[in-house]
Write a protein that holds these residues in place. Sequence first.
Motif, PDB file in Angstrom:
ATOM      1  N   THR A   1       0.858  -1.184   0.000  1.00 17.43           N
ATOM      2  CA  THR A   1       0.000   0.000   0.000  1.00 17.43           C
ATOM      3  C   THR A   1       0.891   1.230   0.000  1.00 17.43           C
ATOM      4  O   THR A   1       1.930   1.269   0.668  1.00 17.43           O
ATOM      5  CB  THR A   1      -0.953   0.018   1.205  1.00 17.43           C
ATOM      6  OG1 THR A   1      -1.751   1.207   1.168  1.00 17.43           O
ATOM      7  CG2 THR A   1      -0.215  -0.050   2.528  1.00 17.43           C
TER       8      THR A   1
ATOM      9  N   THR B   1      -5.358   0.998   7.825  1.00 14.16           N
ATOM     10  CA  THR B   1      -4.868  -0.208   7.158  1.00 14.16           C
ATOM     11  C   THR B   1      -4.808  -1.386   8.122  1.00 14.16           C
ATOM     12  O   THR B   1      -5.257  -2.498   7.815  1.00 14.16           O
ATOM     13  CB  THR B   1      -3.470   0.046   6.561  1.00 14.16           C
ATOM     14  OG1 THR B   1      -3.575   1.003   5.510  1.00 14.16           O
ATOM     15  CG2 THR B   1      -2.854  -1.239   6.017  1.00 14.16           C
TER      16      THR B   1
ATOM     17  N   TYR C   1      -8.016  -6.679   4.569  1.00  7.55           N
ATOM     18  CA  TYR C   1      -6.660  -7.225   4.495  1.00  7.55           C
ATOM     19  C   TYR C   1      -6.561  -8.616   5.126  1.00  7.55           C
ATOM     20  O   TYR C   1      -5.448  -9.126   5.318  1.00  7.55           O
ATOM     21  CB  TYR C   1      -5.676  -6.291   5.209  1.00  7.55           C
ATOM     22  CG  TYR C   1      -5.315  -5.055   4.410  1.00  7.55           C
ATOM     23  CD1 TYR C   1      -4.535  -5.144   3.260  1.00  7.55           C
ATOM     24  CD2 TYR C   1      -5.741  -3.792   4.807  1.00  7.55           C
ATOM     25  CE1 TYR C   1      -4.196  -4.019   2.529  1.00  7.55           C
ATOM     26  CE2 TYR C   1      -5.402  -2.657   4.087  1.00  7.55           C
ATOM     27  CZ  TYR C   1      -4.629  -2.779   2.956  1.00  7.55           C
ATOM     28  OH  TYR C   1      -4.295  -1.661   2.227  1.00  7.55           O
TER      29      TYR C   1
ATOM     30  N   GLN D   1      -3.697 -11.447   4.548  1.00  9.75           N
ATOM     31  CA  GLN D   1      -2.601 -10.843   3.791  1.00  9.75           C
ATOM     32  C   GLN D   1      -1.495 -10.309   4.699  1.00  9.75           C
ATOM     33  O   GLN D   1      -1.703 -10.047   5.878  1.00  9.75           O
ATOM     34  CB  GLN D   1      -3.149  -9.702   2.922  1.00  9.75           C
ATOM     35  CG  GLN D   1      -4.118 -10.196   1.848  1.00  9.75           C
ATOM     36  CD  GLN D   1      -4.714  -9.056   1.030  1.00  9.75           C
ATOM     37  OE1 GLN D   1      -4.990  -7.981   1.543  1.00  9.75           O
ATOM     38  NE2 GLN D   1      -4.911  -9.308  -0.259  1.00  9.75           N
TER      39      GLN D   1
ATOM     40  N   VAL E   1       0.824  -7.070   4.802  1.00  9.09           N
ATOM     41  CA  VAL E   1       0.829  -5.735   4.211  1.00  9.09           C
ATOM     42  C   VAL E   1       2.225  -5.119   4.274  1.00  9.09           C
ATOM     43  O   VAL E   1       2.870  -5.091   5.318  1.00  9.09           O
ATOM     44  CB  VAL E   1      -0.180  -4.819   4.921  1.00  9.09           C
ATOM     45  CG1 VAL E   1      -0.046  -3.379   4.424  1.00  9.09           C
ATOM     46  CG2 VAL E   1      -1.598  -5.313   4.681  1.00  9.09           C
TER      47      VAL E   1
ATOM     48  N   PRO F   1      -4.612  -7.228   8.769  1.00 12.49           N
ATOM     49  CA  PRO F   1      -3.693  -8.166   8.115  1.00 12.49           C
ATOM     50  C   PRO F   1      -3.092  -9.167   9.087  1.00 12.49           C
ATOM     51  O   PRO F   1      -3.152  -9.000  10.305  1.00 12.49           O
ATOM     52  CB  PRO F   1      -2.607  -7.244   7.548  1.00 12.49           C
ATOM     53  CG  PRO F   1      -2.606  -6.067   8.475  1.00 12.49           C
ATOM     54  CD  PRO F   1      -4.039  -5.866   8.865  1.00 12.49           C
TER      55      PRO F   1
ATOM     56  N   TYR G   1       2.784  -7.345   9.118  1.00 11.64           N
ATOM     57  CA  TYR G   1       2.999  -5.959   8.699  1.00 11.64           C
ATOM     58  C   TYR G   1       4.483  -5.739   8.475  1.00 11.64           C
ATOM     59  O   TYR G   1       5.313  -6.091   9.320  1.00 11.64           O
ATOM     60  CB  TYR G   1       2.485  -5.049   9.804  1.00 11.64           C
ATOM     61  CG  TYR G   1       2.241  -3.610   9.424  1.00 11.64           C
ATOM     62  CD1 TYR G   1       1.494  -3.267   8.305  1.00 11.64           C
ATOM     63  CD2 TYR G   1       2.748  -2.584  10.220  1.00 11.64           C
ATOM     64  CE1 TYR G   1       1.247  -1.944   7.989  1.00 11.64           C
ATOM     65  CE2 TYR G   1       2.508  -1.256   9.918  1.00 11.64           C
ATOM     66  CZ  TYR G   1       1.753  -0.942   8.797  1.00 11.64           C
ATOM     67  OH  TYR G   1       1.503   0.376   8.483  1.00 11.64           O
TER      68      TYR G   1
ATOM     69  N   ARG H   1      -3.858  -0.236  -3.852  1.00 12.55           N
ATOM     70  CA  ARG H   1      -3.927  -0.032  -2.395  1.00 12.55           C
ATOM     71  C   ARG H   1      -3.167   1.243  -2.050  1.00 12.55           C
ATOM     72  O   ARG H   1      -1.974   1.342  -2.283  1.00 12.55           O
ATOM     73  CB  ARG H   1      -3.347  -1.241  -1.646  1.00 12.55           C
ATOM     74  CG  ARG H   1      -4.143  -2.516  -1.900  1.00 12.55           C
ATOM     75  CD  ARG H   1      -3.517  -3.737  -1.260  1.00 12.55           C
ATOM     76  NE  ARG H   1      -4.314  -4.912  -1.556  1.00 12.55           N
ATOM     77  CZ  ARG H   1      -4.167  -5.676  -2.645  1.00 12.55           C
ATOM     78  NH1 ARG H   1      -3.236  -5.373  -3.541  1.00 12.55           N
ATOM     79  NH2 ARG H   1      -4.946  -6.717  -2.839  1.00 12.55           N
TER      80      ARG H   1
ATOM     81  N   ASN I   1      -8.378  -0.172  -1.796  1.00 17.14           N
ATOM     82  CA  ASN I   1      -7.779  -1.389  -1.244  1.00 17.14           C
ATOM     83  C   ASN I   1      -8.482  -2.591  -1.848  1.00 17.14           C
ATOM     84  O   ASN I   1      -9.472  -3.083  -1.322  1.00 17.14           O
ATOM     85  CB  ASN I   1      -7.912  -1.419   0.280  1.00 17.14           C
ATOM     86  CG  ASN I   1      -7.488  -2.763   0.869  1.00 17.14           C
ATOM     87  OD1 ASN I   1      -6.767  -3.518   0.236  1.00 17.14           O
ATOM     88  ND2 ASN I   1      -7.959  -3.068   2.064  1.00 17.14           N
TER      89      ASN I   1
END
Length: 362
Positions: free
Chosen positions: A32, A41, A47, A50, A52, A76, A79, A270, A290
């Motif tokens: 992103t 986020t 997310y 995922q 990120v 997510p 990170y 994103r 996103n």
Amino acid sequence: MSGLYLILENGTVFAGESFGAEGEVTGEIVFTTGMTGYLETLTDPSYHGQIVLQTFPLIGNYGVIPADFESVSGGPKAYIVKTPCQVPSNFRSEGNLGTFLKEKGIVGLYGIDTRALTRIIREQGVMNGKITAAPPGEIPPEEIRAYKIQNAVQSVSCTVPALYKADQTKYTVALFDFGFKENIKRELLKRNCAVWVLPYHTPPEEVIRLAPDGIMLSNGPGDPAENIAILENLKVLLQTGIPIFGICLGHQLLALASGFQTYKLKYGHRGANQPVKNLKTGRIYISSQNHGYAVSQESVDTGVAEPWFVNVNDRTCEGLWYQQIPAFSVQFHPEGCGGPQDTAFLFDLFIEKLEGKKYAAG
């Protein structure tokens, strides 16, 4: 803090340092481009599944602000940042990024070459990766490649309906929770709507029993085409004449229920700097986005829906205006709390739909 490796499914290895929750995790790596909005986020259910990657090098400088969270638990699996700010400075801050990640169970990795990783994803497409303390040679690429996000919407949706009322309620909106962001609800409450937040699998008859003035289809994670039961329910709701507004995943689901097709993008959109063009007025807006899937422009029957917005960068479909039913949808986020907020007027258009006003896309 201790050493960690990021191993991509193509065998590329990055060595970095740990911050946040401990452990190892496998997920789909996406990037992103937002310079701000990291709290949105980290709490965005879209997310789910995922890892990120933030392309902006310094993250965490304004701290952790619970009032800006988009959900209580969604976000997510891991990170990745170049440099996490250890000493945030903001009068609203209630903590730092590392502590927040620990509390939410999100594995953090920093100190890698985030620019190089971003270029790999841009050139080769979204791919899986594993964050681990184990030496790279011990993790077979096939294991990483086999990872797949499953039951995405079911994993983030609420389980029971909940009603939220504005101070002066004028309308009632049924908001399908496919992984909705809190600011969608805030924007509706701001416009005097009572909001029923509904589980993803709510049957059409239960929605009709609530007698809503309108239906919102929220954002959410995963491949839209996998939601077969949701699509069947939507086909019924499309026949009711109740105004419908779809955002992100909601946009894709509305398109699929109308007979159109979706596909996976190479690396998705994103960030908070995506330009979209209104095809009716020619005006360009900067939007927050996103998503990893898009509606196929070629599959759209213009007798059913008109293309409304298009992405200026790659010409992908960013919005549809339905001709035969009171519905419209956009791929971007008009409620984007982290900014920009150029397209928040779309909620006003939705309110006009609830009032039964007739107007053209513009």
